[in-house]
Design an enzyme around this catalytic site. Structure first.
Site, PDB file in Angstrom:
ATOM      1  N   TYR A  91     -15.791   3.369   9.224  1.00  0.00           N
ATOM      2  CA  TYR A  91     -14.322   3.278   9.185  1.00  0.00           C
ATOM      3  C   TYR A  91     -13.722   3.875  10.465  1.00  0.00           C
ATOM      4  CZ  TYR A  91      -9.612   4.591   7.589  1.00  0.00           C
ATOM      5  OH  TYR A  91      -8.260   4.770   7.473  1.00  0.00           O
ATOM      6  N   LYS A 128     -11.270   2.224  13.366  1.00  0.00           N
ATOM      7  CA  LYS A 128      -9.920   2.730  13.645  1.00  0.00           C
ATOM      8  C   LYS A 128      -9.803   3.208  15.104  1.00  0.00           C
ATOM      9  CE  LYS A 128      -7.137   2.989  10.815  1.00  0.00           C
ATOM     10  NZ  LYS A 128      -6.180   1.933  10.322  1.00  0.00           N
ATOM     11  N   GLY A 168       0.814  -1.212   0.000  1.00  0.00           N
ATOM     12  CA  GLY A 168       0.000   0.000   0.000  1.00  0.00           C
ATOM     13  C   GLY A 168       0.848   1.263   0.000  1.00  0.00           C
ATOM     14  N   VAL A 208       1.287   3.515   2.383  1.00  0.00           N
ATOM     15  CA  VAL A 208       2.079   3.665   3.610  1.00  0.00           C
ATOM     16  C   VAL A 208       3.082   2.524   3.746  1.00  0.00           C
ATOM     17  CG1 VAL A 208       1.957   3.711   6.129  1.00  0.00           C
ATOM     18  CG2 VAL A 208       0.233   4.930   4.780  1.00  0.00           C
ATOM     19  N   PRO A 246      -1.850   9.718  11.601  1.00  0.00           N
ATOM     20  CA  PRO A 246      -1.308  10.524  10.491  1.00  0.00           C
ATOM     21  C   PRO A 246      -2.364  11.434   9.871  1.00  0.00           C
ATOM     22  CG  PRO A 246      -1.027   8.147  10.105  1.00  0.00           C
ATOM     23  CD  PRO A 246      -1.997   8.316  11.227  1.00  0.00           C
ATOM     24  N   HIS A 291      -7.913  10.795  -3.759  1.00  0.00           N
ATOM     25  CA  HIS A 291      -8.013  11.969  -2.901  1.00  0.00           C
ATOM     26  C   HIS A 291      -7.550  13.197  -3.678  1.00  0.00           C
ATOM     27  CE1 HIS A 291      -7.876   8.811   0.385  1.00  0.00           C
ATOM     28  NE2 HIS A 291      -9.069   9.367   0.453  1.00  0.00           N
ATOM     29  N   SER A 323      -5.982   7.375  11.905  1.00  0.00           N
ATOM     30  CA  SER A 323      -6.169   8.316  10.807  1.00  0.00           C
ATOM     31  C   SER A 323      -6.819   9.568  11.369  1.00  0.00           C
ATOM     32  CB  SER A 323      -7.076   7.679   9.764  1.00  0.00           C
ATOM     33  OG  SER A 323      -7.530   8.660   8.879  1.00  0.00           O
ATOM     34  N   SER A 324      -6.480  10.721  10.786  1.00  0.00           N
ATOM     35  CA  SER A 324      -7.030  11.974  11.340  1.00  0.00           C
ATOM     36  C   SER A 324      -8.547  12.042  11.169  1.00  0.00           C
ATOM     37  CB  SER A 324      -6.366  13.178  10.683  1.00  0.00           C
ATOM     38  OG  SER A 324      -6.584  13.146   9.293  1.00  0.00           O
ATOM     39  N   CYS A 325      -9.122  11.237  10.264  1.00  0.00           N
ATOM     40  CA  CYS A 325     -10.569  11.350  10.062  1.00  0.00           C
ATOM     41  C   CYS A 325     -11.359  10.656  11.163  1.00  0.00           C
ATOM     42  CB  CYS A 325     -10.988  10.868   8.676  1.00  0.00           C
ATOM     43  SG  CYS A 325     -10.598   9.187   8.371  1.00  0.00           S
TER      44      CYS A 325
HETATM   45  N1  LIG Z   1      -3.554   7.282   2.862  1.00  0.00           N
HETATM   46  C1  LIG Z   1      -3.725   8.200   3.784  1.00  0.00           C
HETATM   47  O1  LIG Z   1      -3.830   9.410   3.510  1.00  0.00           O
HETATM   48  C2  LIG Z   1      -3.766   7.800   5.243  1.00  0.00           C
HETATM   49  C3  LIG Z   1      -3.878   8.825   6.176  1.00  0.00           C
HETATM   50  C4  LIG Z   1      -3.905   8.487   7.514  1.00  0.00           C
HETATM   51  C5  LIG Z   1      -3.844   7.155   7.899  1.00  0.00           C
HETATM   52  N2  LIG Z   1      -3.740   6.163   6.985  1.00  0.00           N
HETATM   53  C6  LIG Z   1      -3.713   4.774   7.483  1.00  0.00           C
HETATM   54  O2  LIG Z   1      -2.595   4.075   6.978  1.00  0.00           O
HETATM   55  C7  LIG Z   1      -2.963   2.715   6.734  1.00  0.00           C
HETATM   56  C8  LIG Z   1      -2.576   2.327   5.315  1.00  0.00           C
HETATM   57  O3  LIG Z   1      -3.196   3.201   4.390  1.00  0.00           O
HETATM   58  P1  LIG Z   1      -2.763   3.204   2.846  1.00  0.00           P
HETATM   59  O4  LIG Z   1      -3.170   4.522   2.312  1.00  0.00           O
HETATM   60  O5  LIG Z   1      -1.369   2.738   2.706  1.00  0.00           O
HETATM   61  O6  LIG Z   1      -3.754   2.091   2.259  1.00  0.00           O
HETATM   62  P2  LIG Z   1      -3.593   1.229   0.920  1.00  0.00           P
HETATM   63  O7  LIG Z   1      -2.669   1.903  -0.039  1.00  0.00           O
HETATM   64  O8  LIG Z   1      -4.957   0.876   0.485  1.00  0.00           O
HETATM   65  O9  LIG Z   1      -2.860  -0.107   1.438  1.00  0.00           O
HETATM   66  C9  LIG Z   1      -3.487  -0.960   2.335  1.00  0.00           C
HETATM   67  C10 LIG Z   1      -2.700  -2.241   2.392  1.00  0.00           C
HETATM   68  O10 LIG Z   1      -3.348  -3.137   3.329  1.00  0.00           O
HETATM   69  C11 LIG Z   1      -3.374  -4.420   2.754  1.00  0.00           C
HETATM   70  N3  LIG Z   1      -4.508  -5.196   3.233  1.00  0.00           N
HETATM   71  C12 LIG Z   1      -5.809  -4.791   3.302  1.00  0.00           C
HETATM   72  N4  LIG Z   1      -6.577  -5.824   3.749  1.00  0.00           N
HETATM   73  C13 LIG Z   1      -5.746  -6.880   3.955  1.00  0.00           C
HETATM   74  C14 LIG Z   1      -5.953  -8.206   4.397  1.00  0.00           C
HETATM   75  N5  LIG Z   1      -7.163  -8.657   4.710  1.00  0.00           N
HETATM   76  N6  LIG Z   1      -4.886  -9.022   4.506  1.00  0.00           N
HETATM   77  C15 LIG Z   1      -3.653  -8.583   4.162  1.00  0.00           C
HETATM   78  N7  LIG Z   1      -3.394  -7.328   3.739  1.00  0.00           N
HETATM   79  C16 LIG Z   1      -4.430  -6.486   3.631  1.00  0.00           C
HETATM   80  C17 LIG Z   1      -3.510  -4.182   1.277  1.00  0.00           C
HETATM   81  O11 LIG Z   1      -3.115  -5.337   0.590  1.00  0.00           O
HETATM   82  P3  LIG Z   1      -3.340  -5.523  -1.011  1.00  0.00           P
HETATM   83  O12 LIG Z   1      -2.125  -4.870  -1.604  1.00  0.00           O
HETATM   84  O13 LIG Z   1      -3.379  -6.980  -1.183  1.00  0.00           O
HETATM   85  O14 LIG Z   1      -4.622  -4.830  -1.333  1.00  0.00           O
HETATM   86  C18 LIG Z   1      -2.598  -2.978   1.064  1.00  0.00           C
HETATM   87  O15 LIG Z   1      -1.268  -3.403   0.871  1.00  0.00           O
HETATM   88  C19 LIG Z   1      -4.464   2.587   7.002  1.00  0.00           C
HETATM   89  O16 LIG Z   1      -4.657   2.008   8.251  1.00  0.00           O
HETATM   90  C20 LIG Z   1      -4.953   4.016   7.029  1.00  0.00           C
HETATM   91  O17 LIG Z   1      -5.986   4.192   7.968  1.00  0.00           O
HETATM   92  C21 LIG Z   1      -3.690   6.460   5.644  1.00  0.00           C
END
Ligand SMILES: NC(=O)c1ccc[n+]([C@@H]2O[C@H](COP(=O)([O-])OP(=O)(O)OC[C@H]3O[C@@H](n4cnc5c(N)ncnc54)[C@H](OP(=O)(O)O)[C@@H]3O)[C@@H](O)[C@H]2O)c1
Length: 335
Positions: free
Chosen positions: A140, A144, A17, A19, A167, A183, A111-113
């Site tokens: 969601y 969280k 993903g 992050v 974050p 986004h 997450s900030s949301c």
């Molecule tokens: N993006 C933002 O702006 C943001 C801001 C604040 C906090 N966060 C937090 O950071 C975290 C990651 O966000 P992200 O933006 O990196 O999300 P992302 O790009 O969608 O990546 C999520 C990852 O989780 C994996 N995953 C989901 N379900 C799974 C499962 N059942 N088993 C194994 N792996 C699984 C996915 O695997 P696959 O590759 O197989 O789909 C993917 O690699 C989240 O908890 C989110 O709340 C993100």
């Protein structure tokens, strides 16, 4: 300061993903030699049995839990049951296995949301659970929040060194540029790129451009994660952001300057603006000595380079003028 041995076994969940991939890049560069990862096909992290087997076999010393089911307003409103279930299970299984396998420390990402919709700005950590949530992503957010509270509970009941961080909006390499789900920042990059390719004179941004948002480059977040693993050990969650916000109009101007300086930004003021401001108070993180390193304009430049290299697109040589080109809309979702 609790310097982590670079030979430890550190498990990054969600490593494909936005992050998780930044974490793996950063940890590799920082000299970590034994970074553990598992794809969804290897281990469905919602399944306690699979997670238990994997932990028993791999014995991680540290865990950074960056797996999640995430999405914009549309996905959240269409699939609230999935968002709630997945995100509840994802931390329930991993935290339990981390406790049972005596993981030395775990960092959970919130997450900030998940802060109340109408909190005062900038948002302090103690505002969590002080008011109603934003209804469009409350399923969601509840999941969280349960993750944050689970870290506190394992710490209180079993003495586990589980910490959680909150974050702000993230962006960077590996971002989602699909306009139906992306986004606002990657959506603007994509829209200015598309406008440049066809020589459209302008990109239209929904609303007045006045709402203010904070953005942190995901490589800065990765650096903050290791910083917190090494220096933070407290039951209270901690905000991770850059401490500064920009208006959507300013953001559009920055993206325009990087991607398509000849393009104009236009605002469709008939469209809604959303929450006027969302900014985290990062004074606790700053007091520990952490500062972001990547400015927003530099971060946009790096993200656009990544987009050009990885998203199967090419840098247009110059605008191709189209007759009657009416401008391209940007509808990237605000959080
Ligand atoms: N993006 C933002 O702006 C943001 C801001 C604040 C906090 N966060 C937090 O950071 C975290 C990651 O966000 P992200 O933006 O990196 O999300 P992302 O790009 O969608 O990546 C999520 C990852 O989780 C994996 N995953 C989901 N379900 C799974 C499962 N059942 N088993 C194994 N792996 C699984 C996915 O695997 P696959 O590759 O197989 O789909 C993917 O690699 C989240 O908890 C989110 O709340 C993100």
């Amino acid at each position: 300061m609790d310097a982590i041995d670079r030979n430890c076994r550190i498990f990054v969940t969600g490593h494909r993903g936005l992050v998780g991939s930044a974490l793996v890049r950063f940890l590799r560069a920082a000299g970590f030699a034994r970074i553990l990862t598992a794809t969804r096909a290897d281990v469905d992290l919602r399944d306690q049995r699979q997670v238990d087997d994997w932990f028993a076999d791999q014995q991680p010393d540290y865990v950074i839990h960056a797996a999640g089911t995430v999405g914009g307003i549309l996905a959240n409103s269409e699939r609230p049951a999935d968002f709630l279930y997945d995100n509840l299970m994802l931390h329930a299984t991993v935290l339990r296995a981390a406790w049972q396998n005596k993981v030395r420390k775990l960092l959970y990402l919130g997450s900030s949301c998940i802060y109340p919709r109408d909190c005062p700005q900038p948002i302090k950590e103690e505002y969590l659970l002080t008011g109603p949530l934003e209804p469009t992503n409350d399923a969601y957010a509840i999941a969280k929040i349960a993750g944050v509270k689970s870290c506190e509970a394992y710490r209180r009941q079993y003495g586990c060194r589980f910490i959680s961080a909150m974050p702000t909006n993230l962006y960077g390499p590996g971002d989602n540029f699909d306009l139906s789900t992306s986004h606002v920042l990657p959506a603007l990059i994509r829209k200015f790129h598309d406008a440049k390719q066809v020589g459209a004179p302008e990109v239209v941004v929904w609303g007045t451009g006045a709402p203010r948002r904070e953005f942190l480059h995901v490589d800065d977040l990765a650096r903050a994660c290791l910083f917190l693993l090494e220096r933070y050990d407290d039951s209270r969650t901690i905000n991770v952001g850059c401490g500064e916000d920009v208006s959507i109009g300013e953001l559009a101007g920055l993206v325009r300057n990087v991607v398509y300086p000849e393009g104009e930004v236009a605002f469709d003021r008939t469209k809604p603006d959303g929450t006027p401001r969302k900014l985290l108070d990062v004074s606790r993180l700053r007091a520990l000595g952490w500062e972001p390193g990547i400015s927003l304009s530099e971060g946009i430049r790096r993200t656009y380079s990544w987009y050009l290299e990885n998203a199967g697109v090419t840098e247009p040589e110059g605008p191709v003028k189209l007759a009657n080109s009416g401008g391209l809309r940007s509808v990237g979702q605000l959080r």
